[in-house]
Design an enzyme around this catalytic site. Structure first.
Site, PDB file in Angstrom:
ATOM      1  CG  ASP A 510      -2.143  -0.219   0.573  1.00 38.80           C
ATOM      2  OD1 ASP A 510      -2.688   0.114  -0.585  1.00 38.80           O
ATOM      3  OD2 ASP A 510      -3.119  -0.746   2.484  1.00 38.80           O
TER       4      ASP A 510
HETATM    5  C1  GLC Z   1      -1.931  -3.685   5.441  1.00 39.95           C
HETATM    6  C2  GLC Z   1      -3.535  -3.780   4.268  1.00 39.95           C
HETATM    7  C3  GLC Z   1      -2.686  -4.829   3.713  1.00 39.95           C
HETATM    8  C4  GLC Z   1      -1.608  -3.869   2.574  1.00 39.95           C
HETATM    9  C5  GLC Z   1      -0.206  -4.112   3.668  1.00 39.95           C
HETATM   10  C6  GLC Z   1       1.277  -3.750   2.748  1.00 39.95           C
HETATM   11  O1  GLC Z   1      -2.161  -4.689   6.180  1.00 39.95           O
HETATM   12  O2  GLC Z   1      -4.252  -3.693   5.153  1.00 39.95           O
HETATM   13  O3  GLC Z   1      -3.910  -4.473   2.823  1.00 39.95           O
HETATM   14  O4  GLC Z   1      -1.538  -5.417   1.355  1.00 39.95           O
HETATM   15  O5  GLC Z   1      -0.634  -3.068   4.583  1.00 39.95           O
HETATM   16  O6  GLC Z   1       1.355  -2.208   2.322  1.00 39.95           O
END
Ligand code: GLC
Length: 819
Positions: A510
């Site tokens: 993210d």
């Molecule tokens: C958090 C988010 C997820 C994402 C991960 C890595 O766990 O909920 O959607 O893939 O971070 O960024």
């Protein structure tokens, strides 16, 4: 009490350093020290009605949606010692004084002779002794009910008669949880509490925010008539609240004030008086629920005023869990592997299935910036598919209904309204307004459902596509198959200069938000994996044309990744908008990323040679004793080009932290290349249960569930676990353990068996429910190999290949020899 050694029934000792022990026979973690390094908790009920109970008695409760329909007020940032949403006071009345205690230690700061908190499957039970009393409190939500039960017993273990008042109390939140925190004008004007005194002496406290009265009310009552009650916090605490929750002045008077509330801070407290002769005990069971009206609540109230029904509901909960866990049970030579795989990991998968990333002590479920995550829940469902495929399928249908007509998906949705949003991508100008991976995960989820159940008819079910501008009746509909086809077509069309799928606003990670035009090797690999799954599905429904098309796409992506993304010793992870690689040896920071290696292997993109080289690089450059880092080296300061990842210090979260979710992907990749010892080493490194002996202070987090991340070795607090419970780590570690290390995987045609275990495992067994039968599989490994099945005998008959056929009958005995 805290520092004292306590000998438990099972014979295991717990010291202050390891806080508690696992009682696998009861499927509980037994906490003996309330002063945990951070707040530890448990989940009760489900998102339909339920929430979190912490080990010091605090409760966050909601019905359907923590942001839009919250019931109790829990401010998680407050110190552990503070009242948070609920407690129970025990008041011992003596001639000229009274003693106010709490079995949870908080908020009265009571030090008991013996204190035990049993964190069970969807219930928490405290058993404490001191001051001449033994107090037991059990909290749970009966299956499918909309009420939180608190079952309290006080037993006189002194040698004289005692007078004891039991006073359970909850504090309400406005249903709009964020408004409760941000608006101190409107909120308190609307909060209302009425009392209904029944002729029997029972009291029902009815609470609502004024505008919601016609739709839903909260209620609090008990099986016993109340001596007195309070609905107004100020009246309950007394002295204009100056002595606070630690020492409510009113309690010293021996009687509550019978206050109701036309506004202000609403609570529900009732006092129950017990005169206890020696060895005698008293029991009171409270209910905190929500229904349309008090009339509508009456049948549930009546049901749980009957203690037989309370006991029955608790027994049903135990049955539910036994049945759920029986879907897959293992016996291997490693005790903490067994404990995680048989109890705590599938339990955590159940929790993430219901709560996604919506409500935890870290993801607080306030406001409109979260909801149920599309990619998160799609992956969570993979972790419960062998246990509750039909429930998983219902949630998959919701996810499909927030997929857009063009095949991409909305990032999040609110379960109570089914309104969806675009996640953080809404907020950044000149960046794509979609995520490059969301819509691909659901292909894996649906494939997993079809393989578990064989219910290919599901592919024809008609489900609407999401369109904010149209009401649900007028939205375009398509079969499940059509939804999946559009997912794949979206990514096929949305590729960049290297022929690699675009990143979108972000992929799984993210926090890497490159400008429009960037490409993602992870998206390419997830796309390839989704294509493989679709090829299986299309072969099962004999759609040759689609099979051909998807094989062609797959080959092309495989060629493109291998041609453009191999860096020499590993794969790069992204190309930015100008075509420059991130996750490359040529960079100063972010030279290597773990997903860039695990996923090309999982998707079959990497050749066996490249797979081995890439995994060696992961081991050399990313592995630590506490787990595999996501990337290395971390960004050393904010870099607007990449965005979020560089807001963290090096070693934290996605910036070179041990992001646990990505660890099982490396385990899976290791099993694909046949390295069972390494896969198991990686499994053990992050097993929280394995930290229970003396390594918890450094880890801080609960030993009975995976946290989302552990600080990496670029950080001074290397080893600190953060963000417990709601993480994709749960689903993927469970899959890694069961489907890749133990190697039992559902396919359309049967149960495929392909273990990849440590060479030292001479034998192990697995009981797996599948398509109406139980397969009792025992595996022998006389030659100490990691991988390779030499023979399979099922019900006395040898079979060819390694897929157990679907056979009629309740039970099948399977004997496997590796070698
Ligand atoms: C958090 C988010 C997820 C994402 C991960 C890595 O766990 O909920 O959607 O893939 O971070 O960024």
């Amino acid at each position: 009490m805290a520092a004292k050694k306590q000998k438990a029934k099972t014979g295991k000792a717990a010291t202050a350093r390891n806080y508690g022990y696992f009682d696998d026979a009861r499927k509980e973690y037994v906490l003996l020290n309330p002063a945990t390094p951070i707040k530890w908790c448990n989940y009760v009920g489900t998102l339909d009605f339920g929430g979190i109970v912490d080990t010091t008695g605090g409760t966050v409760l909601c019905k359907g949606d923590p942001a839009l329909n919250r019931i109790t007020k829990y401010i998680s940032q407050m110190p552990a010692s503070d009242f948070k949403g609920s407690t129970v006071y025990i008041c011992i009345r003596e001639k000229d004084k009274s003693r106010i205690l709490s079995p949870f230690v908080v908020p009265t700061c009571t030090i008991w002779d013996k204190w035990e908190c049993r964190i069970g499957l969807s219930y928490t039970k405290w058993i404490v002794e001191g001051f001449g009393l033994r107090v037991k409190v059990t909290v749970f939500v009966p299956s499918k009910s909309r009420t939180l039960i608190q079952d309290i017993t006080v037993e006189n273990i002194s040698n004289k008669a005692m007078e004891v008042d039991v006073v359970p109390v909850y504090e309400f939140s406005h249903f709009d949880a964020l408004k409760q925190l941000t608006n101190a004008d409107w909120v308190p004007q609307t909060m209302t509490l009425e009392a209904h005194k029944e002729s029997s002496g029972h009291v029902i406290l009815e609470q609502y925010a004024y505008m919601k009265k016609q739709y839903a009310v909260n209620y609090f009552t008990a099986n016993k008539p109340a001596d007195s009650f309070d609905g107004d916090r100020k009246a309950f605490l007394g002295l204009n609240e100056i002595t606070g929750w630690a020492c409510p002045y009113t309690l010293h008077k021996g009687k509550l004030t019978n206050s109701t509330a036309l506004r202000g801070d609403n609570i529900a407290a009732q006092m129950f008086k017990f005169k206890l002769a020696r060895k005698k005990s008293g029991r009171v069971v409270t209910q905190l629920g929500q229904e349309k009206s008090i009339d509508a609540a009456k049948s549930s109230i009546k049901k749980y005023r009957n203690l037989k029904n309370v006991d029955k509901a608790f027994a049903e909960l135990t049955n539910f869990w036994n049945n759920y866990l029986n879907a897959l049970q293992v016996a291997t030579p490693d005790a903490s592997f067994n404990s995680m795989v048989n109890i705590h990991n599938p339990r955590q998968c159940h929790t993430t299935k219901y709560w996604s990333r919506y409500l935890s002590l870290y993801q607080l479920g306030f406001g409109s910036d979260r909801g149920i995550g599309y990619r998160d829940s799609s992956q969570d469902l993979l972790g419960v598919m062998s246990h509750m495929p039909e429930e998983a399928c219902l949630l998959a249908e919701n996810l499909l209904s927030v997929q857009l007509e063009d095949g991409n998906a909305m990032h999040q949705y609110f379960p109570s309204t089914m309104e969806a949003n675009e996640g953080d991508s809404r907020e950044k100008e000149d960046h794509p307004k979609y995520y490059g991976d969301d819509h691909l995960w659901i292909v894996l989820t649906v494939a997993s459902y079809l393989k578990e159940t064989g219910n290919l008819k599901f592919l024809s079910k008609s489900i609407p596509f999401y369109n904010k501008k149209k009401d649900i009746k007028h939205r375009e509909k398509g079969s499940v198959l059509e939804h999946l086809k559009r997912s794949l077509a979206f990514t096929w069309k949305d590729r960049g200069r290297h022929g690699i799928p675009h990143l979108g606003f972000a992929d799984w990670n993210d926090t890497v938000n490159l400008p429009t035009g960037a490409e993602s090797i992870f998206n390419a690999s997830l796309f390839a994996k989704a294509l493989l799954e679709m090829i299986d599905i299309c072969e099962a429904i004999r759609d040759k044309k689609l099979v051909e098309q998807y094989k062609k796409w797959y080959e092309e992506i495989k060629i493109k990744v291998n041609k453009t993304a191999w860096d020499g010793q590993w794969y790069v992870r992204w190309f930015d908008e100008k075509g420059k690689a991130l996750g490359s040896s040529k960079n100063k920071v972010n030279k290597i990323d773990s997903l860039g290696q695990s996923w090309p292997i999982i998707s079959g993109i990497a050749s066996p040679e490249r797979a081995k080289i890439a995994l060696k690089s992961v081991y050399n450059l990313l592995n630590t004793k506490n787990g595999i880092k996501l990337s290395w080296p971390g960004y050393k300061g904010f870099d607007p080009h990449v965005g979020g990842v560089s807001t963290y210090p090096p070693g934290a979260k996605e910036n070179g932290g041990i992001f646990l979710h990505a660890n099982p992907w490396v385990m899976i990749a290791e099993t694909i290349v046949g390295n069972g010892d390494r896969a198991f080493q990686y499994y053990n490194q992050i097993n929280p249960a394995a930290r229970n002996n003396g390594r918890i202070d450094e880890f801080e987090s609960e030993p009975y569930c995976y946290p989302q991340n552990i600080l990496g070795n670029e950080h001074k607090q290397f080893g600190l676990g953060r963000n417990a419970w709601l993480s994709g780590t749960s689903s993927w570690t469970y899959q890694a353990a069961t489907q890749y290390i133990l190697g039992v995987k559902a396919t359309i045609k049967g149960l495929s068996i392909n273990p990849c275990v440590p060479k030292s495992w001479k034998e192990f067994s697995i009981k797996r429910k599948f398509r109406g039968s139980v397969y009792e599989i025992s595996v022998k490994n006389p030659r100490g190999v990691s991988k390779g099945v030499k023979s399979i005998v099922i019900d006395g008959r040898e079979i060819v290949g390694n897929v157990l056929p679907i056979l009629p009958g309740k039970k099948h005995v399977v004997k496997i020899v590796m070698g």
